[in-house]
Design a protein around this motif. Structure first.
Motif, PDB file in Angstrom:
ATOM      1  N   THR A 137     -10.310  -5.824  -2.879  1.00 26.37           N
ATOM      2  CA  THR A 137      -8.939  -5.732  -2.376  1.00 26.37           C
ATOM      3  C   THR A 137      -8.841  -6.395  -1.010  1.00 26.37           C
ATOM      4  O   THR A 137      -9.840  -6.797  -0.415  1.00 26.37           O
ATOM      5  CB  THR A 137      -8.507  -4.257  -2.274  1.00 26.37           C
ATOM      6  OG1 THR A 137      -9.367  -3.581  -1.347  1.00 26.37           O
ATOM      7  CG2 THR A 137      -8.600  -3.572  -3.631  1.00 26.37           C
ATOM      8  N   THR A 138      -7.622  -6.487  -0.517  1.00 25.03           N
ATOM      9  CA  THR A 138      -7.418  -7.119   0.781  1.00 25.03           C
ATOM     10  C   THR A 138      -7.978  -6.282   1.924  1.00 25.03           C
ATOM     11  O   THR A 138      -8.379  -6.807   2.953  1.00 25.03           O
ATOM     12  CB  THR A 138      -5.909  -7.346   1.025  1.00 25.03           C
ATOM     13  OG1 THR A 138      -5.217  -6.101   0.843  1.00 25.03           O
ATOM     14  CG2 THR A 138      -5.355  -8.373   0.049  1.00 25.03           C
ATOM     15  N   ASN A 139      -8.031  -4.967   1.735  1.00 23.75           N
ATOM     16  CA  ASN A 139      -8.542  -4.063   2.767  1.00 23.75           C
ATOM     17  C   ASN A 139      -9.429  -3.025   2.104  1.00 23.75           C
ATOM     18  O   ASN A 139      -8.972  -2.229   1.279  1.00 23.75           O
ATOM     19  CB  ASN A 139      -7.382  -3.386   3.502  1.00 23.75           C
ATOM     20  CG  ASN A 139      -7.851  -2.593   4.711  1.00 23.75           C
ATOM     21  OD1 ASN A 139      -9.029  -2.309   4.860  1.00 23.75           O
ATOM     22  ND2 ASN A 139      -6.917  -2.239   5.580  1.00 23.75           N
ATOM     23  N   ALA A 140     -10.720  -3.033   2.474  1.00 17.87           N
ATOM     24  CA  ALA A 140     -11.673  -2.104   1.858  1.00 17.87           C
ATOM     25  C   ALA A 140     -11.307  -0.648   2.140  1.00 17.87           C
ATOM     26  O   ALA A 140     -11.526   0.226   1.299  1.00 17.87           O
ATOM     27  CB  ALA A 140     -13.083  -2.406   2.359  1.00 17.87           C
ATOM     28  N   ASP A 141     -10.758  -0.372   3.318  1.00 16.90           N
ATOM     29  CA  ASP A 141     -10.462   1.007   3.695  1.00 16.90           C
ATOM     30  C   ASP A 141      -9.305   1.598   2.897  1.00 16.90           C
ATOM     31  O   ASP A 141      -9.174   2.818   2.813  1.00 16.90           O
ATOM     32  CB  ASP A 141     -10.144   1.090   5.191  1.00 16.90           C
ATOM     33  CG  ASP A 141     -11.366   0.807   6.048  1.00 16.90           C
ATOM     34  OD1 ASP A 141     -12.486   1.150   5.607  1.00 16.90           O
ATOM     35  OD2 ASP A 141     -11.208   0.240   7.147  1.00 16.90           O
ATOM     36  N   THR A 142      -8.446   0.742   2.326  1.00 14.94           N
ATOM     37  CA  THR A 142      -7.301   1.243   1.556  1.00 14.94           C
ATOM     38  C   THR A 142      -7.428   0.912   0.076  1.00 14.94           C
ATOM     39  O   THR A 142      -6.434   0.840  -0.636  1.00 14.94           O
ATOM     40  CB  THR A 142      -5.992   0.638   2.106  1.00 14.94           C
ATOM     41  OG1 THR A 142      -6.058  -0.809   2.016  1.00 14.94           O
ATOM     42  CG2 THR A 142      -5.780   1.031   3.560  1.00 14.94           C
ATOM     43  N   ALA A 143      -8.673   0.724  -0.391  1.00 11.70           N
ATOM     44  CA  ALA A 143      -8.878   0.354  -1.794  1.00 11.70           C
ATOM     45  C   ALA A 143      -8.360   1.438  -2.740  1.00 11.70           C
ATOM     46  O   ALA A 143      -7.766   1.135  -3.784  1.00 11.70           O
ATOM     47  CB  ALA A 143     -10.363   0.090  -2.053  1.00 11.70           C
ATOM     48  N   ALA A 144      -8.560   2.708  -2.383  1.00  6.88           N
ATOM     49  CA  ALA A 144      -8.118   3.803  -3.251  1.00  6.88           C
ATOM     50  C   ALA A 144      -6.597   3.803  -3.402  1.00  6.88           C
ATOM     51  O   ALA A 144      -6.073   3.992  -4.511  1.00  6.88           O
ATOM     52  CB  ALA A 144      -8.598   5.137  -2.685  1.00  6.88           C
ATOM     53  N   GLN A 145      -5.871   3.582  -2.308  1.00  6.21           N
ATOM     54  CA  GLN A 145      -4.409   3.554  -2.378  1.00  6.21           C
ATOM     55  C   GLN A 145      -3.923   2.331  -3.163  1.00  6.21           C
ATOM     56  O   GLN A 145      -2.955   2.414  -3.923  1.00  6.21           O
ATOM     57  CB  GLN A 145      -3.809   3.531  -0.976  1.00  6.21           C
ATOM     58  CG  GLN A 145      -4.000   4.821  -0.187  1.00  6.21           C
ATOM     59  CD  GLN A 145      -5.350   4.895   0.498  1.00  6.21           C
ATOM     60  OE1 GLN A 145      -6.255   4.129   0.195  1.00  6.21           O
ATOM     61  NE2 GLN A 145      -5.492   5.840   1.427  1.00  6.21           N
ATOM     62  N   THR A 146      -4.619   1.190  -2.986  1.00  7.89           N
ATOM     63  CA  THR A 146      -4.212  -0.018  -3.693  1.00  7.89           C
ATOM     64  C   THR A 146      -4.338   0.153  -5.205  1.00  7.89           C
ATOM     65  O   THR A 146      -3.475  -0.307  -5.976  1.00  7.89           O
ATOM     66  CB  THR A 146      -5.085  -1.211  -3.235  1.00  7.89           C
ATOM     67  OG1 THR A 146      -4.915  -1.399  -1.826  1.00  7.89           O
ATOM     68  CG2 THR A 146      -4.683  -2.479  -3.968  1.00  7.89           C
ATOM     69  N   LEU A 147      -5.391   0.819  -5.636  1.00  9.32           N
ATOM     70  CA  LEU A 147      -5.659   0.958  -7.073  1.00  9.32           C
ATOM     71  C   LEU A 147      -5.111   2.251  -7.666  1.00  9.32           C
ATOM     72  O   LEU A 147      -5.421   2.583  -8.815  1.00  9.32           O
ATOM     73  CB  LEU A 147      -7.161   0.869  -7.326  1.00  9.32           C
ATOM     74  CG  LEU A 147      -7.802  -0.487  -6.992  1.00  9.32           C
ATOM     75  CD1 LEU A 147      -9.307  -0.425  -7.166  1.00  9.32           C
ATOM     76  CD2 LEU A 147      -7.219  -1.586  -7.873  1.00  9.32           C
ATOM     77  N   ALA A 148      -4.325   2.995  -6.894  1.00  5.33           N
ATOM     78  CA  ALA A 148      -3.747   4.240  -7.407  1.00  5.33           C
ATOM     79  C   ALA A 148      -2.913   4.025  -8.675  1.00  5.33           C
ATOM     80  O   ALA A 148      -3.022   4.820  -9.627  1.00  5.33           O
ATOM     81  CB  ALA A 148      -2.915   4.917  -6.321  1.00  5.33           C
ATOM     82  N   PRO A 149      -2.069   2.970  -8.761  1.00  2.00           N
ATOM     83  CA  PRO A 149      -1.319   2.756 -10.009  1.00  2.00           C
ATOM     84  C   PRO A 149      -2.226   2.511 -11.211  1.00  2.00           C
ATOM     85  O   PRO A 149      -1.932   2.976 -12.323  1.00  2.00           O
ATOM     86  CB  PRO A 149      -0.456   1.520  -9.700  1.00  2.00           C
ATOM     87  CG  PRO A 149      -0.362   1.478  -8.214  1.00  2.00           C
ATOM     88  CD  PRO A 149      -1.667   2.011  -7.715  1.00  2.00           C
ATOM     89  N   ILE A 150      -3.313   1.770 -11.019  1.00  2.95           N
ATOM     90  CA  ILE A 150      -4.251   1.518 -12.113  1.00  2.95           C
ATOM     91  C   ILE A 150      -4.926   2.816 -12.544  1.00  2.95           C
ATOM     92  O   ILE A 150      -5.110   3.080 -13.737  1.00  2.95           O
ATOM     93  CB  ILE A 150      -5.309   0.476 -11.680  1.00  2.95           C
ATOM     94  CG1 ILE A 150      -4.645  -0.864 -11.386  1.00  2.95           C
ATOM     95  CG2 ILE A 150      -6.383   0.311 -12.748  1.00  2.95           C
ATOM     96  CD1 ILE A 150      -3.984  -1.502 -12.606  1.00  2.95           C
TER      97      ILE A 150
END
Length: 413
Positions: free
Chosen positions: A227-240
């Protein structure tokens, strides 16, 4: 705090040892050395801890991505559709199919546990930056060529061009039971990631060859995501994660390596607190040396007061003396710490040579070399802490000197 020529002259005179003041000068020198060692220790330890975390994060995340999408049961059958959905998710920069399976490898009678890693051609080319010897271009589907970690190559005694045998216990069924599947692969490249566990286990091959070895057909084990930011990977992939609930699980790097990075965070805070005590002890040395100096110079202070020196002038003189000791110790300690960090690996190698004991065992430390990454903000905080504590230590002796009553001191002179 600006000193007048008179105040600066007195401060310089008191900083130099006079007759019968060798002990006071020695205590002041010890204070300076203590501050120097405390600041140097803090800079070294915090930089090494930062470097350790950063190197682990770079190597682990750089190889495995920021998150993985893994099916329950270990096989993604409709992975092409899932891959497209992941790639279309905002914030995702790369998604790649991946196969990882623990197996056994043998060569010349040696047997080692390995982790077979099936990668796409583009991922194999990214890994080629870690190449020690060989050619990653030879890792093509159907070529029976593999790349292995440097530590695994040492354990097996394998070199470029040798053929290792990979054993898959889930082989073909026969009337006499299941016969393990054994396939020979030529070592085309040897790489070093820098993380001991990876270099000691990974065998990389094209994903098609991994599917053939594991008899999985067109399925894969997981999809690694960057992802663009490792620290927010969980939030980025929440829809998936929500869309694949019940079919697959989405796990980010923080969850996968939670115990390791939490332990590092706790150790980092503990080391900072413990080493700060060294600076605190040094500050008490400054306090004691100034108290002795004030006691030794009581008569001089009384004479200066009768000659017109103000309480403020005397306060500034003794604050300056203590602060200069702290500032010199801080500056020299910072320089010593940075020099040590620059030659850190040479220092470790030298100590290992002299003692005959390994100080940095990759099997325990994960990384092959002592890392370091200095944080300017953190170093600034360390220096400011030493300077502020040094300043506070000067206040009591300086106030004592400023409040000296010349009448009482000189009454019987």
């Amino acid at each position: 705090m600006i000193l007048s020529p008179f105040e600066w002259t007195i401060a310089k005179r008191y900083m130099l040892p006079g007759r019968g003041e060798a002990f006071i000068a020695m205590v002041a020198g010890i204070s300076l050395v203590a501050v120097m060692l405390g600041v140097a220790a803090l800079v070294i330890v915090m930089s090494v801890m930062n470097g350790f975390r950063a190197e682990l994060l770079d190597k682990i995340v750089g190889l495995n991505g920021h998150a993985i999408v893994q099916a329950y049961g270990g096989r993604l059958d409709d992975w092409q559709d899932i891959l497209k959905r992941v790639e279309a998710t905002p914030g995702v920069t790369r998604a790649s199919p991946l196969i990882e399976q623990p197996l056994l490898a043998t060569f010349n009678g040696r047997v080692e546990a390995i982790l077979v890693r099936g990668n796409t051609g583009s991922d194999i080319q990214r890994l080629s930056a870690k190449r020690l010897v060989g050619n990653f271009a030879e890792l093509r589907a159907g070529s029976s060529n593999v790349a292995i970690g440097s530590r695994l190559a040492e354990s097996l005694g394998a070199q470029i061009g040798d053929t290792i045998t990979i054993i898959n216990p889930q082989g073909r069924s026969t009337p006499f039971g299941t016969v393990p599947r054994q396939i020979g692969y030529r070592v085309a490249a040897i790489f070093e990631i820098g993380v001991y566990d990876y270099d000691n286990a990974y065998v990389v091959m094209p994903i098609a060859d991994a599917q053939t070895l594991l008899l999985t057909g067109d399925t894969i084990g997981m999809i690694e995501v960057t992802t663009t930011n490792a620290d927010t990977a969980a939030q980025t992939l929440a829809p998936i994660k929500q869309a694949l609930a019940g079919r697959a699980q989405v796990t980010d790097w923080k969850t996968i390596n939670a115990s390791l990075f939490e332990a590092l965070a706790v150790e980092r805070v503990a080391m900072f607190v413990v080493l700060s005590i060294i600076v605190l002890v040094a500050v008490f040395n400054i306090l004691s040396s100034l108290i002795m100096l004030v006691r030794a110079k009581t008569r001089d202070i009384a004479i200066l007061r009768t000659m017109g020196a103000t309480r403020k002038s005397l306060l500034k003189v003794f604050v300056t003396i203590g602060f200069i000791i702290g500032a010199l110790g801080t500056a020299v300690g910072l320089a010593l710490g940075l020099v040590f960090l620059y030659f850190r690996q040479s220092v470790v190698n030298g100590v290992e040579f002299l003692t005959g004991q390994p100080l940095w065992d990759p099997q325990i430390r994960f990384l092959t070399e002592l890392p370091s990454r200095s944080d300017p903000v953190e170093i600034t905080v360390i220096c400011l802490m030493a300077l502020v504590l040094s300043f506070l230590a000067t206040l009591y002796p300086a106030l004592t000197a400023a409040s000296t009553d010349p009448v009482q001191v000189l009454r019987y002179e």
